[in-house]
Structures are given as structure tokens and as C-alpha cells.
Design a protein around this motif. Structure first.
Motif, PDB file in Angstrom:
ATOM      1  N   HIS A 168       0.835  -1.205   0.000  1.00 42.09           N
ATOM      2  CA  HIS A 168       0.000   0.000   0.000  1.00 42.09           C
ATOM      3  C   HIS A 168       0.868   1.253   0.000  1.00 42.09           C
ATOM      4  CE1 HIS A 168      -3.842  -1.968   0.224  1.00 42.09           C
ATOM      5  NE2 HIS A 168      -3.403  -2.750   1.189  1.00 42.09           N
ATOM      6  N   LEU A 169       2.127   1.094   0.377  1.00 39.96           N
ATOM      7  CA  LEU A 169       3.134   2.138   0.226  1.00 39.96           C
ATOM      8  C   LEU A 169       4.277   1.544  -0.595  1.00 39.96           C
ATOM      9  CD1 LEU A 169       3.370   3.408   3.929  1.00 39.96           C
ATOM     10  CD2 LEU A 169       1.892   4.302   2.118  1.00 39.96           C
ATOM     11  N   THR A 170       4.694   2.231  -1.655  1.00 39.83           N
ATOM     12  CA  THR A 170       5.835   1.747  -2.443  1.00 39.83           C
ATOM     13  C   THR A 170       6.948   2.777  -2.390  1.00 39.83           C
ATOM     14  OG1 THR A 170       5.035   2.687  -4.536  1.00 39.83           O
ATOM     15  CG2 THR A 170       4.302   0.457  -3.972  1.00 39.83           C
ATOM     16  N   PHE A 171       8.185   2.278  -2.467  1.00 40.44           N
ATOM     17  CA  PHE A 171       9.359   3.119  -2.266  1.00 40.44           C
ATOM     18  C   PHE A 171      10.387   2.885  -3.368  1.00 40.44           C
ATOM     19  CE2 PHE A 171       7.550   1.817   1.792  1.00 40.44           C
ATOM     20  CZ  PHE A 171       7.323   3.049   2.424  1.00 40.44           C
ATOM     21  N   VAL A 172      11.296   3.822  -3.478  1.00 46.75           N
ATOM     22  CA  VAL A 172      12.480   3.593  -4.297  1.00 46.75           C
ATOM     23  C   VAL A 172      13.255   2.459  -3.629  1.00 46.75           C
ATOM     24  CG1 VAL A 172      14.639   4.559  -5.144  1.00 46.75           C
ATOM     25  CG2 VAL A 172      12.583   5.999  -5.034  1.00 46.75           C
ATOM     26  N   PRO A 173      13.512   1.356  -4.346  1.00 45.22           N
ATOM     27  CA  PRO A 173      14.188   0.219  -3.698  1.00 45.22           C
ATOM     28  C   PRO A 173      15.475   0.636  -2.988  1.00 45.22           C
ATOM     29  CG  PRO A 173      13.392  -0.417  -5.857  1.00 45.22           C
ATOM     30  CD  PRO A 173      13.167   1.063  -5.752  1.00 45.22           C
ATOM     31  N   GLY A 174      15.621   0.114  -1.761  1.00 42.28           N
ATOM     32  CA  GLY A 174      16.796   0.430  -0.958  1.00 42.28           C
ATOM     33  C   GLY A 174      16.651   1.677  -0.117  1.00 42.28           C
ATOM     34  N   THR A 175      15.528   2.382  -0.253  1.00 42.56           N
ATOM     35  CA  THR A 175      15.294   3.613   0.512  1.00 42.56           C
ATOM     36  C   THR A 175      13.850   3.614   1.010  1.00 42.56           C
ATOM     37  OG1 THR A 175      14.387   5.025  -1.249  1.00 42.56           O
ATOM     38  CG2 THR A 175      16.777   4.750  -1.181  1.00 42.56           C
ATOM     39  N   LYS A 194       2.929  12.837   4.278  1.00 45.95           N
ATOM     40  CA  LYS A 194       3.932  12.556   3.256  1.00 45.95           C
ATOM     41  C   LYS A 194       3.285  12.432   1.888  1.00 45.95           C
ATOM     42  CE  LYS A 194       7.443  12.126   6.141  1.00 45.95           C
ATOM     43  NZ  LYS A 194       8.639  12.995   6.123  1.00 45.95           N
ATOM     44  N   GLN A 195       4.039  12.836   0.864  1.00 44.69           N
ATOM     45  CA  GLN A 195       3.615  12.726  -0.514  1.00 44.69           C
ATOM     46  C   GLN A 195       4.706  12.014  -1.306  1.00 44.69           C
ATOM     47  OE1 GLN A 195       0.604  13.596  -1.656  1.00 44.69           O
ATOM     48  NE2 GLN A 195       0.037  14.275   0.430  1.00 44.69           N
ATOM     49  N   PRO A 196       4.379  11.466  -2.488  1.00 49.48           N
ATOM     50  CA  PRO A 196       5.420  10.858  -3.316  1.00 49.48           C
ATOM     51  C   PRO A 196       6.600  11.806  -3.498  1.00 49.48           C
ATOM     52  CG  PRO A 196       3.269  10.348  -4.223  1.00 49.48           C
ATOM     53  CD  PRO A 196       3.031  11.326  -3.097  1.00 49.48           C
ATOM     54  N   GLY A 197       7.792  11.254  -3.301  1.00 50.60           N
ATOM     55  CA  GLY A 197       9.015  12.046  -3.338  1.00 50.60           C
ATOM     56  C   GLY A 197       9.565  12.339  -1.963  1.00 50.60           C
ATOM     57  N   ASP A 198       8.686  12.286  -0.932  1.00 49.68           N
ATOM     58  CA  ASP A 198       9.138  12.486   0.439  1.00 49.68           C
ATOM     59  C   ASP A 198       9.719  11.186   0.994  1.00 49.68           C
ATOM     60  OD1 ASP A 198       8.195  15.068   0.281  1.00 49.68           O
ATOM     61  OD2 ASP A 198       6.256  14.591   1.222  1.00 49.68           O
ATOM     62  N   THR A 199      10.506  11.302   2.054  1.00 44.95           N
ATOM     63  CA  THR A 199      11.136  10.140   2.677  1.00 44.95           C
ATOM     64  C   THR A 199      10.576   9.926   4.076  1.00 44.95           C
ATOM     65  OG1 THR A 199      13.185  10.441   1.428  1.00 44.95           O
ATOM     66  CG2 THR A 199      13.309   9.098   3.423  1.00 44.95           C
ATOM     67  N   LEU A 200      10.174   8.692   4.365  1.00 44.89           N
ATOM     68  CA  LEU A 200       9.699   8.352   5.703  1.00 44.89           C
ATOM     69  C   LEU A 200      10.895   8.111   6.617  1.00 44.89           C
ATOM     70  CD1 LEU A 200       7.118   7.797   3.964  1.00 44.89           C
ATOM     71  CD2 LEU A 200       6.569   5.966   5.579  1.00 44.89           C
ATOM     72  N   ASN A 201      10.801   8.629   7.852  1.00 46.00           N
ATOM     73  CA  ASN A 201      11.859   8.349   8.807  1.00 46.00           C
ATOM     74  C   ASN A 201      11.568   7.041   9.543  1.00 46.00           C
ATOM     75  OD1 ASN A 201      10.095   8.878  11.045  1.00 46.00           O
ATOM     76  ND2 ASN A 201      10.507  11.087  10.837  1.00 46.00           N
ATOM     77  N   THR A 202      12.491   6.619  10.396  1.00 44.28           N
ATOM     78  CA  THR A 202      12.371   5.320  11.065  1.00 44.28           C
ATOM     79  C   THR A 202      11.118   5.247  11.921  1.00 44.28           C
ATOM     80  OG1 THR A 202      14.775   5.076  11.100  1.00 44.28           O
ATOM     81  CG2 THR A 202      13.513   3.709  12.626  1.00 44.28           C
ATOM     82  N   ASP A 203      10.817   6.326  12.663  1.00 45.71           N
ATOM     83  CA  ASP A 203       9.629   6.309  13.521  1.00 45.71           C
ATOM     84  C   ASP A 203       8.361   6.163  12.700  1.00 45.71           C
ATOM     85  OD1 ASP A 203      11.193   6.585  15.759  1.00 45.71           O
ATOM     86  OD2 ASP A 203      10.941   8.768  15.902  1.00 45.71           O
ATOM     87  N   GLU A 204       8.314   6.783  11.551  1.00 44.05           N
ATOM     88  CA  GLU A 204       7.121   6.702  10.707  1.00 44.05           C
ATOM     89  C   GLU A 204       6.958   5.297  10.131  1.00 44.05           C
ATOM     90  OE1 GLU A 204       7.012  11.380   9.238  1.00 44.05           O
ATOM     91  OE2 GLU A 204       8.270   9.912   8.206  1.00 44.05           O
ATOM     92  N   VAL A 205       8.064   4.689   9.703  1.00 43.34           N
ATOM     93  CA  VAL A 205       8.000   3.312   9.209  1.00 43.34           C
ATOM     94  C   VAL A 205       7.551   2.378  10.316  1.00 43.34           C
ATOM     95  CG1 VAL A 205       9.341   1.377   8.299  1.00 43.34           C
ATOM     96  CG2 VAL A 205       9.725   3.692   7.415  1.00 43.34           C
TER      97      VAL A 205
END
Length: 531
Positions: free
Chosen positions: A234-241, A262-273
Motif C-alpha cells: 500500500h506504500l511503495t518506495f524507491v528500492p533500498g530507501t 507525506k507525498q510521493p518524493g518524500d522520505t519516511l523516517n524510522t519512527d514513521e515506518v
């Protein structure tokens, strides 16, 4: 992939014939498993076995994250214990490596890439739904399952049309049949394990990219199913990030609920993940407990529930919990090797979700009990468990009209039902002009005189309702009295009624049935819309 092989075995249409299996062309993305051990234990009488007793089953599985194909071979014969017609000695002939389900940047199914994928798979399997002129039909049965985010795509009908053109009269199930998907995953991954622990309930959580499909069974038989929009993609990321590429509608709602703007292009931090993973793991724990209160907490929680899962409690014994699907494969791979893939190497939350599950005392309690086909459960179930075969004493008024597709099972009547019950059922069946089905239960206890009485009751109901002679009516029975019942109803063929009495079929709790073309005095029977 176990999911697909199960649908094929119990819920598909077949194209049958008399041709010996030919060597299968292999591509780099295919795995030849023809020498593998049988995947299901059935004892069948095989005296005087002929090549035409061998059938090929094909399964296609299109999910949120990956898609795959499986080809199997089975024999048709009578079980040595109960004499029922069935399949035995299943062998995997070919299975593709899972590939990412082809989507466009607009989250639509990619027509050109799917066409190329289907052509590659079917060419490798030497699959053709229609024989060349002058040749007998090839011995095959096809089935396809479209689930998760693939089934929610706006152009999913395009995929079903492409499959239909290639597989002919095959079962094609989509996400509007979540109970079937859960059942197939159980049968494809852990039915054997469940039979081994025959007195202990087993809950299988089939976790893919878009959905989690739980099923509870006992001694290899499924009793409860569910479906939830909980998955790794349901959330997809740039592989490895953790740089966000896209999110589904459910992923977007979850981020908002967690206060993560967050929007596409933003980076989730550890707490958010961690917050996302903890939410999903908590949801899975409530599912495993059969507690649906979690899914009533907010509009978001309610939106995640597609089909409730409320398994019966088992006094004194906690159910054994297993996993299948892509996340299940990651879990058991770690159990075998002690190693994890790189986080987001698949561009999603699959790895960290698997890690969260292993950290849960409830969910990880039974990881030493590993199912047979975790990652391929759905395709395995689709291929091997989507179809039953009838007995050979069935009644077919006009075999040339078969197959009959998508017949509603409008009523389930005990064999001793009085005339009023049959009159109501027949009147209801008349409303389905393309044909309908009535399931006759407990028919094994009918005495010889009883079959005449039952036939008389049914014939009177048909006559009084003026049921059209040309409108198909299918009667399903679990006994071997089909031919006798059909002959009595039609007065030994004097009444030219479009009637099909299919016997020796396990009567399933489903909404629809498909009756395939005859093959050596039997027909394939596929159920879908599983309750």
C-alpha cells in the motif's frame, strides 16, 4: 503460487482430450519441476491406466505485487476408500518465477506487458484451449485469480478479457470472491500440515501486497475465511530507501491517520515506518484472535475490512498459526537461513512487516511449523483445488450444450424436502433464464423407492411452474444416483428437457457453479463465490 494450483484443482473449467503430454519448452524465467514429488496425497485406483487418464492443470495468479504461473499434471480415477471420482498423483510440470505485476505509472494494469507475459507463459506451457482441426482436445483445465490491488485497478476487465481469450471457458476469479482466495491459500500452503495436526485448528494468514486473507481449518478442511486490506504494497518506495513512490487509497488513509503528512518524493523516517508496521502487526494479531473489534475503531479501521474473520473458538487449545503469500515466504526464508533481504529491496514494506511479525509473541509462536508452499500458496491452491470431477453415473440431457458458465446455486435442499420446498426452488430457478442450479444434500441415504419419490416431486414442481424445456437446470448430488434421478424426472428421456444431474460431487458452500465439457463420462465442476 500454491494459491493458483488449488483453484485449478477444485474450481475450474477444463478442456479435456486424449493427447499424451508433450515435452514443455522452457524459458529462463521458468522452472521445470516435472520430477518433483507429488504435492497431494490421494489414493486412487489406477488399474489399466491410459494416457487419456492424465490431465494438465494451469493456474495464473495476478496479485498486488507479483504474478505467477503454474502447470501441473494429475490422474483421474476412483479413490480406493470411498469410490469417488477424483484427482491423484499431482506433479508440478512447470512454474514461473514470480514477476512484478505490470502496472503503468497511473496505477493501471499495463496491457502490452501483460499480453507479452501471458504469451510467454502459455507458450512455455504448450497451452492451447482449442485443438487444431482433426485433432482431439488437449487434456487441460485453466484457472486465473486476480486479487489485491490488481483487482481494484480501473481496467481490471481488460485483464480478465485477455485471459478469457486465451484460456477459453476457465474459471476467472477476482477480489469480489475473497473467501475463495483465502480457501485456496490454505489448501495450497498448509492443508497437509493441518492434516498432520488433525486435532488442532490451524489459522493461515496469506499476506500479499494488497490484502491479508485468513482461513481457519481443521484436519485439512477449511471452516472460516476472511479478507482485509492489509499488505506490504500500500506504500511503495524507491528500492533500498524509504523515499515514497506511491500509495494506494488505503495507504494514504493510514498515513493521515498516523499524522504522517507525506507525498510521493518524500522520505519516511524510522519512527514513521515503525508506526505503519506496528499498526499492521496489531491488526494481524486481532485477526489471528478472531477479534473484529479492532476494525470498528475508526473509519480507517472499518475500511480495511472486506470480509470478517470470526473463527469458532477451540476450547483449551490455541490454533497453530502459519503464513503464506510474499510476506510468508520472507518469514520462512529467514527461519531457514537466519538472513534478511535488504529492506525495501522489493520497493515495499514486505521485509520490515515480516520482521514485525517475527517480533510478535502471538504471531511467531508456531514458526517452527512451516507450510509446504508459503510464497506460492495461492497459485498452488488455484491450480490443484479449483475443480472437482463428477461421478460417471451422471445424467446429461444434451452434452453438446456444455459447458454451462456462472450458474447461480439458488437453493440447497435436503433429499427429503417436501413438495412446497421444491416448488419454491423451481420458481426461483426460472428467474435465471441462462440456467440455474439446485444442490440436493444428504442424498446418500436415499433408498431405491426414495429416488422415484424425489424424481416425482421434482417433475411435478417443474410441470406446475411450467419450467421451460430449453432452460438449463442443474441438480448436484453427493451420491451416485444421478443417472437414475435424471431418467425418472424425464420419464426415461421421453421429455426432452434440458436437465443435468451431476453426482458424486462434494457439495460446497458457494454461490455459483460451472459445469465443464464431458470427458470420458465425467465432467469438471468448479465452484466460486465461496461463503
Amino acid at each position: 503460487m500454491a494459491h493458483i494450483l488449488n483453484i485449478l484443482f477444485r474450481n475450474f473449467y477444463f478442456r479435456f482430450g486424449y493427447q499424451i503430454l508433450q515435452p514443455i519448452a522452457m524459458t529462463d524465467s521458468m522452472t521445470d519441476t516435472a520430477s518433483a514429488a507429488p504435492v497431494q496425497e490421494n489414493t486412487i485406483r489406477q488399474e489399466n491406466t491410459h494416457p487419456q487418464d492424465t490431465l494438465r492443470l494451469l493456474g495464473l495468479d495476478f496479485g498486488s505485487t507479483t504474478s505467477s504461473m503454474m502447470l501441473a499434471e494429475v490422474r483421474v480415477g476412483r479413490h480406493s476408500l470411498d469410490g469417488r471420482m477424483g484427482f491423484s498423483e499431482p506433479r508440478m510440470l512447470l512454474q514461473s518465477e514470480p514477476v512484478f505485476t505490470p502496472f503503468t505509472m497511473a496505477e493501471l494494469l499495463d496491457e502490452s506487458r501483460i499480453n507479452a507475459l501471458l504469451d510467454e507463459w502459455l507458450s512455455a506451457a504448450d497451452w492451447r484451449s482449442d485443438a487444431a482441426p482433426g485433432q482431439p482436445d488437449i487434456q487441460v483445465a485453466g484457472a486465473a485469480l486476480i486479487t489485491g490491488l490488481a483487482a481494484r485497478s480501473e481496467n481490471v476487465q481488460l485483464l480478465t478479457d485477455m485471459i478469457s481469450r486465451r484460456l477459453g471457458n476457465s474459471l476467472i476469479a477476482t477480489a469480489d470472491d475473497p473467501g475463495l482466495e483465502s480457501w485456496l491459500a490454505f489448501m495450497g500452503s498448509c492443508a497437509t500440515l493441518s492434516r498432520h495436526h488433525s486435532t488442532r485448528a490451524l489459522i493461515n494468514l496469506d499476506i500479499g501486497g494488497g490484502t491479508t486473507n485468513p482461513a481457519q481449518g481443521l484436519n485439512g478442511q477449511v471452516f472460516d475465511c476472511g479478507c482485509f486490506y492489509i499488505g506490504a504494497r500500500h506504500l511503495t518506495f524507491v528500492p533500498g530507501t524509504y523515499t515514497l513512490l506511491s500509495f494506494s487509497s488505503f495507504g494514504s488513509l493510514l498515513l493521515q491517520y498516523l499524522g504522517c503528512e507525506k507525498q510521493p518524493g518524500d522520505t519516511l523516517n524510522t519512527d514513521e515506518v515503525d508506526a505503519v508496521v506496528n499498526f499492521y502487526v496489531t491488526a494481524l494479531e486481532f485477526i489471528a484472535l478472531g477479534d473484529m473489534s479492532f476494525f470498528q475503531r475508526s473509519p480507517l479501521h472499518k475500511s480495511l475490512l472486506q470480509m470478517p474473520f470470526t473463527p469458532a473458538a477451540n476450547a483449551g487449545t490455541h490454533p497453530l498459526i502459519t503464513f503464506s503469500g510474499g510476506v510468508g515466504e520472507i518469514i520462512y526464508q529467514h527461519e531457514r537461513t537466519g538472513e534478511w533481504p535488504a529492506q525495501t529491496c522489493y520497493g515495499d514494506l514486505g521485509v520490515v512487516l515480516a520482521q514485525g511479525i517475527i517480533a510478535s509473541p502471538l504471531l511467531a509462536a508456531d514458526l517452527r511449523h512451516q507450510p509446504e508452499h508459503a510464497g506460492r500458496a495461492t497459485v498452488m491452491g488455484l491450480t490443484l483445488h479449483s475443480c472437482d470431477v463428477s461421478g460417471s453415473s451422471l445424467y446429461l440431457s444434451d452434452p453438446g450444450r456444455l459447458p454451462l458458465n456462472d450458474l447461480p446455486i439458488i437453493s440447497r435442499l435436503p433429499a427429503n424436502t417436501e413438495a412446497d420446498g421444491w416448488h419454491r426452488a423451481v420458481r426461483l430457478a426460472m428467474s435465471s433464464v441462462s440456467g440455474a442450479c439446485i444442490s440436493i444434500e444428504d442424498s446418500r441415504d436415499i433408498l431405491p423407492q426414495g429416488i422415484k419419490t424425489l424424481a416425482h416431486t421434482i417433475r411435478n414442481a417443474l410441470d406446475e411452474a411450467r419450467y421451460p424445456l430449453t432452460q438449463p437446470l442443474v441438480l448436484l448430488m453427493d451420491s451416485n444416483l444421478g443417472k437414475a434421478l435424471g431418467q425418472y424426472i424425464t420419464d426415461w428421456g421421453k421429455e426432452n428437457r434440458c436437465l443435468y444431474v451431476i453426482d458424486e460431487v462434494p457439495l460446497r458452500d458457494a454461490r455459483f457453479v460451472q459445469i465443464g465439457k464431458p470427458y470420458q463420462h465425467i465432467v469438471p465442476v468448479s465452484f466460486f463465490g465461496m461463503n
